[in-house]
Scaffold this motif. Structure first.
Motif, PDB file in Angstrom:
ATOM      1  N   THR A 116       0.839  -1.203   0.000  1.00 55.37           N
ATOM      2  CA  THR A 116       0.000   0.000   0.000  1.00 55.37           C
ATOM      3  C   THR A 116       0.872   1.251   0.000  1.00 55.37           C
ATOM      4  O   THR A 116       1.818   1.362   0.773  1.00 55.37           O
ATOM      5  CB  THR A 116      -0.921   0.026   1.237  1.00 55.37           C
ATOM      6  N   ASP A 125      -7.610   3.103  -4.134  1.00 61.60           N
ATOM      7  CA  ASP A 125      -8.431   2.707  -2.983  1.00 61.60           C
ATOM      8  C   ASP A 125      -9.293   3.862  -2.498  1.00 61.60           C
ATOM      9  O   ASP A 125     -10.490   3.703  -2.250  1.00 61.60           O
ATOM     10  CB  ASP A 125      -7.544   2.230  -1.827  1.00 61.60           C
ATOM     11  N   LYS A 150      -3.308   3.711  -2.793  1.00 60.18           N
ATOM     12  CA  LYS A 150      -3.434   2.605  -3.741  1.00 60.18           C
ATOM     13  C   LYS A 150      -2.785   1.368  -3.142  1.00 60.18           C
ATOM     14  O   LYS A 150      -1.667   1.418  -2.627  1.00 60.18           O
ATOM     15  CB  LYS A 150      -2.762   2.941  -5.077  1.00 60.18           C
TER      16      LYS A 150
END
Length: 511
Positions: free
Chosen positions: A155, A207, A300
């Protein structure tokens, strides 16, 4: 003064020993061809020799290590840049091919295959290395520019900045025709398009959008955002950025009669799957006029092998499931300097952000998607036409129903072909800019190599000069040594002869 035999004997011994010292000195010089054997023999020569030896060691280090390393580093960089230039040139060629008015089905498939083959090469040259050190990654020479493998659980929180010049027009299409299974129900699908300005992030599959702000006329505005699910649950979208999961959700949210993908002139939306901020026409025009700048923060998770790592382009944090704390990266100018001469350094590295723009990969992916949609749309037209030629659908009612599908499919194909032509024409300019960046980098490499060659020539001449000075300070010509040795040896033998005669004469010989 009374001179005794002992005094004569002592002086004779001293003279013999002095001559022996000279013979030994010149004998040593004849063997070593050096002026001195110990610093105490001549401190001035010793000090000058040490200074010149140190200087010579530095010069040798520059020539044999620093300059050769810098030269090899530049060669590796230049080779990678030339390869990247070829890849970009090939992609630009496909842009030119795709922007033509008449494309056959074979032409579209050829473009698709070429782009798919080159998509894996976009950032691979950024992993070029010299002696195990990656040349485009700044100080992190032990890491590659791209992800080596798929990292589904990694992430990143990324801060990305834009200017008004990054705003680009993009066409959004709604309506999609299906090839009918039979000719019972007429097609009612409406095909259409809207053109809006957008800001495209470096990555898709986002995300969450964490923050967004823009600055114009010295004033910074932080925009709030709300998800579409929150809007459905009663949250007000007024003045906020509505975040959609994908274009289909936007289409469903804005479907109004036969229209879809509408956006009010002053509104903005964000599409998570494509990583796009879409702006209404009025607000986009105002921001362009006011030369606005933008700042976005987003999260993301999950990256594919071959994607460029964010830390080489943006301020960001990275965390994997096995890490207790996220690793923080700050984008900065990380020049690797080679000291190629005393007080002279050469910045030999080229950073990835200068030549491997993250938009390149996004452009190629988008081009592949656009040509794929054009292929699919034209295939639908061919399939429906083939159905209309079947005997089972030869009756007037079937032909009428199939014609509605054909009209919709043809409209979709016309839009897809038009989008293909216009987008590829637009991307010719994009890839011209990417090529300009690479060409500028290659030119800079050439300038650095010229500078390195000039410095190498100067250092080589300097080394020759220092070696000559050191030789002049330390060494003696063998011919001069032989002359001095012969003279000292003759003096030594003469002193022995004289000593032999002195030893034979005593007072008793005259009594």
């Amino acid at each position: 003064m009374r001179v005794t035999n002992n005094m004569i004997t002592a002086n004779t011994k001293s003279n013999i020993n002095g001559n022996k010292v000279l013979v030994d000195k010149y004998n040593t010089q004849m063997t070593t061809q050096k002026k001195i054997n110990r610093p105490s023999e001549d401190p001035v020569i010793a000090i000058r020799s040490l200074r010149m030896q140190t200087n010579l060691s530095h010069i040798t280090q520059y020539l044999d290590n620093n300059i050769s390393d810098a030269n090899a580093w530049l060669d590796v960089t230049e080779t990678a840049l030339n390869n990247m230039k070829k890849v970009l040139t090939d992609i630009r060629t496909q842009c030119v091919n795709g922007s033509t008015d008449t494309l056959t089905a074979d032409d579209r498939r050829t473009i698709l295959k070429s782009l798919q083959a080159m998509s894996d090469q976009v950032y691979s040259e950024g992993n070029a290395d010299y002696a195990g050190r990656t040349v485009f990654t700044g100080y992190r020479t032990s890491s590659q520019l791209t992800f080596k493998t798929d990292e589904k659980d990694t992430t990143y929180n990324i801060d990305q900045k834009f200017t008004y010049q990054d705003l680009q027009e993009h066409r959004y299409y709604f309506g999609e025709t299906d090839v009918p299974a039979d000719a019972k129900t007429a097609c009612t699908t409406e095909i259409g398009t809207h053109t809006y300005s957008r800001l495209r992030l470096a990555y898709d599959g986002i995300d969450s959008l964490n923050s967004f702000s823009y600055t114009e006329k010295g004033t910074t505005v932080d925009k709030e955002f709300v998800s579409y699910d929150d809007v459905l649950n009663g949250a007000s979208p007024d003045g906020k950025i509505v975040v959609y999961e994908n274009e289909e959700q936007w289409r469903q949210a804005t479907a109004n009669g036969e229209d879809a993908l509408t956006l009010d002139d002053k509104d903005m939306i964000f599409l998570k799957d494509t990583g796009e901020l879409v702006l209404g026409k009025e607000i986009a025009h105002t921001m362009s006029q006011n030369k606005a700048s933008f700042a976005m923060s987003y999260t993301k998770t999950g990256f594919e092998a071959g994607e460029a790592r964010p830390e080489y382009y943006y301020d960001c944090t990275m965390k994997t499931p096995d890490m207790d704390e996220a690793e923080v990266y700050t984008k900065e100018n990380q020049q690797i300097l080679f000291e190629i001469s005393s007080g002279i350094t050469l910045p030999a590295n080229t950073q990835a952000s200068e030549v491997f723009d993250t938009s390149i990969g996004r452009d190629v992916t988008e081009m592949i998607d656009i040509v794929s949609k054009a292929i699919d749309a034209n295939d639908k037209v061919d399939k429906i036409k083939a159905m209309m030629e079947r005997d089972s659908y030869a009756d007037a009612d079937s032909q009428k129903v199939l014609q509605t599908y054909l009209d919709a499919a043809q409209k979709e194909a016309d839009y897809a072909n038009d989008n293909l032509k216009k987008t590829y024409k637009q991307y010719i300019t994009n890839f011209d800019n990417y090529l300009n960046d690479v060409n500028d980098a290659i030119t800079n490499i050439g300038s650095l190599q010229n500078r390195l060659d000039l410095t190498q020539t100067r250092v080589e001449n300097q080394k020759t000069t220092v070696e000559e000075l050191k030789s002049s300070n330390d060494d003696r010509e063998i011919s001069d040594i032989i002359i001095d040795y012969s003279a000292s040896y003759n003096a030594y033998t003469s002193s022995l002869t004289a000593a032999a005669k002195v030893g034979k004469q005593t007072l008793l010989d005259y009594l």
